[in-house]
Design an enzyme around this catalytic site. Structure first.
Site, short mmCIF file in Angstrom:
data_model
loop_
_atom_site.label_atom_id
_atom_site.label_comp_id
_atom_site.label_asym_id
_atom_site.label_seq_id
_atom_site.Cartn_x
_atom_site.Cartn_y
_atom_site.Cartn_z
N THR A 120 12.73 47.77 3.05
CA THR A 120 12.98 46.61 2.18
C THR A 120 11.84 46.32 1.21
O THR A 120 11.99 45.45 0.35
CB THR A 120 13.30 45.38 3.04
N GLU A 121 10.70 47.00 1.38
CA GLU A 121 9.63 46.90 0.37
C GLU A 121 8.76 48.15 0.45
O GLU A 121 8.53 48.69 1.53
CB GLU A 121 8.73 45.67 0.58
N ASN A 122 8.27 48.56 -0.71
CA ASN A 122 7.34 49.67 -0.86
C ASN A 122 7.07 49.71 -2.35
O ASN A 122 8.01 49.59 -3.14
CB ASN A 122 8.01 50.98 -0.37
N TYR A 157 3.55 49.39 2.75
CA TYR A 157 2.67 49.61 1.60
C TYR A 157 1.55 50.60 1.92
O TYR A 157 1.22 51.44 1.11
CB TYR A 157 2.05 48.28 1.13
#
Ligand code: BG6
Length: 470
Positions: free
Chosen positions: A369-371, A297
């Site tokens: 896997t997340e952003n 992030y």
């Protein structure tokens, strides 16, 4: 490095998106599911409980059809341990197995590769009552749970993630919430829990390679490169301290089978190193991931500790807002990056930098896997959601990811947060991340109707063009 020619995204690149069970499913007490620790959490003032969430438990077919319309090649979701083994161990709940089997089949029917997170913050509450991760027995429980998953879904699912953001759970234990009446564990307890999770993860990766041929498994960590606030040598040491303690110590153990030497000396010096039992080191060395999954992030900027209380940020930290620790590091400011309205640094170039560092250190393929960017999206009267800020955020991160690929970093796929609106861990539905809007408010569930945001159409086109024209 400025290149004359950019490499294209590889063919077969996993253009995806993510969710997690407790943040999207709802149906918290249906079909034999038992409570997880999340179901027992105290929620911040004004944040609804997560009992309905986005009602994906009942609407997954409609949602997966929308994912297919967006052109997703992969869908990362987590399995709720409490649906599969309501007692944490022992009897298998066939209804829970049937639910995830159907989610997987629905994905495959739509040409979407399912990516399973085995454990995303939602430990069965019955295990927590017996000490949770402080109890070594939880290692065996996780292995038993994993065996049930591999037996049932091993033939159909290639990509598996063991534990989501173990570093967040250990370094920011209060950030995700705490069961009612439970005090924050001490650092000594937390590093012992961490050690048990590491052992559980190693055993599960080993078991996976025995049971699932052709599958790939890896940890999913919240990783970020650190900048030093100035060219002061002491700031460089502090930034390195925190990069090691926050990131590498959590990724070195699964990859190299040993704690980072600096982190180990820190833990020993503070009397918070975990107690090791005979055979533990061998167990850690006995398994290796096939890839590293990474949630990105923000970056952080770090200065030397002043050695007093001023090191610790006055505001509450979370997984992206650094706290500071006397004698270790102090959070600094970076004038060259932006911030979201929640104080999270926005730094697309930092994404490239982090990808390079992770690849250089581990030489393993990376699955993002997340952003993503959280915002209070507005549903207009005509049913549109103009989330230009999300398009800009993802576009800039993808541009940097393509540069990282050109730098030689091997990236398997990109699964931003989130496929559809989910409950934010801190702000409920007032902070949204999805490509698909779920029409509900914090306490008014309305009809939970789905609406395509502007970013939905934009991402669909990116996927169609394999990221060629960002
Ligand atoms: C990640 C978690 O750290 O951050 C997700 O894995 C979470 O579960 C995401 O939702 C965004 O955090 P938040 O607090 O904005 O929902």
């Amino acid at each position: 490095m400025i290149y004359q020619k950019l490499k294209p995204f590889p063919s077969g690149f996993l253009w995806g998106a993510s969710t997690s069970a407790y943040q999207v499913e709802g149906g918290v007490d249906e079909d034999g599911k038992s409570p997880s620790i999340i179901d027992m959490y105290e929620h911040p003032e004004g944040v609804a409980d997560f009992s309905v969430a986005s009602d994906h438990y009942h609407r997954y077919k409609e949602d997966i059809a929308l994912f297919a319309e967006m052109g997703l090649k992969a869908y990362r979701f987590s399995v709720a341990w409490t649906r599969i083994l309501p007692n944490g161990v022992g009897d298998v709940n066939e209804k829970g197995v049937a639910y995830y089997r159907d989610v997987i089949r629905e994905c495959k029917k739509n040409g979407i590769e399912p990516i399973i997170t085995m454990y995303h913050f939602d430990l069965p509450y019955c295990l927590e009552k017996k000490g949770g991760w402080s109890n070594r027995e939880t290692i065996h429980a996780f292995v038993e749970y994993a065996e049930v998953l591999f037996q049932n879904f091993g033939e159909e699912v290639i990509y598996w993630l063991t534990i989501n953001e173990q570093n967040t759970m250990i370094l920011h234990p209060g950030a995700i919430g705490l069961p009612k009446g439970r005090k924050l564990p001490t650092k000594k307890e937390l590093y012992q829990q961490n050690h048990h999770m590491m052992l559980a993860q190693a055993k599960v990766m080993k078991l996976f390679h025995q049971m699932v041929s052709g599958g790939k498994i890896g940890p999913a960590l919240n990783l970020t490169a650190m900048y030093q606030e100035s060219s002061r040598p002491e700031d460089a040491i502090a930034a390195h301290n925190w990069e090691v303690l926050r990131c590498w110590n959590f990724a070195d153990v699964p990859v190299f089978g040993s704690y980072h030497p600096l982190a180990w000396e820190y833990m020993k010096d503070r009397g918070i190193a975990p107690e090791l039992q005979p055979g533990d080191i061998e167990c850690l060395k006995d398994a290796k991931p096939d890839f590293i999954a990474m949630n990105y992030y923000s970056t952080a900027t770090i200065a030397a500790s002043r050695g007093d209380a001023s090191d610790v940020a006055a505001r509450a930290g979370d997984q992206q807002i650094m706290l500071g620790e006397p004698g270790v590091y102090r959070p600094g400011e970076n004038p060259y990056v932006g911030k979201t309205q929640y104080g999270w640094v926005v730094d697309p170039v930092g994404f490239r930098y982090t990808l390079r560092k992770v690849y250089e250190r581990y030489h393993l393929p990376i699955l993002v896997t997340e952003n993503g960017i959280g915002a209070p999206d507005i549903l207009e009267a005509d049913g549109k959601i103009h989330d230009a800020y999300r398009i800009q955020f993802i576009r800039e991160h993808l541009q940097q990811m393509r540069l990282a690929i050109t730098d030689g970093v091997q990236i398997l796929g990109y699964c931003p947060w989130a496929a559809i609106d989910v409950v934010s861990t801190h702000q409920g539905y007032r902070k949204r991340y999805g490509f698909i809007y779920v029409d509900r408010e914090e306490f008014d569930l309305k009809e939970l109707k789905r609406f395509r945001k502007d970013s939905f159409y934009w991402y669909a086109n990116v996927i169609l063009e394999n990221g060629q024209n960002l």
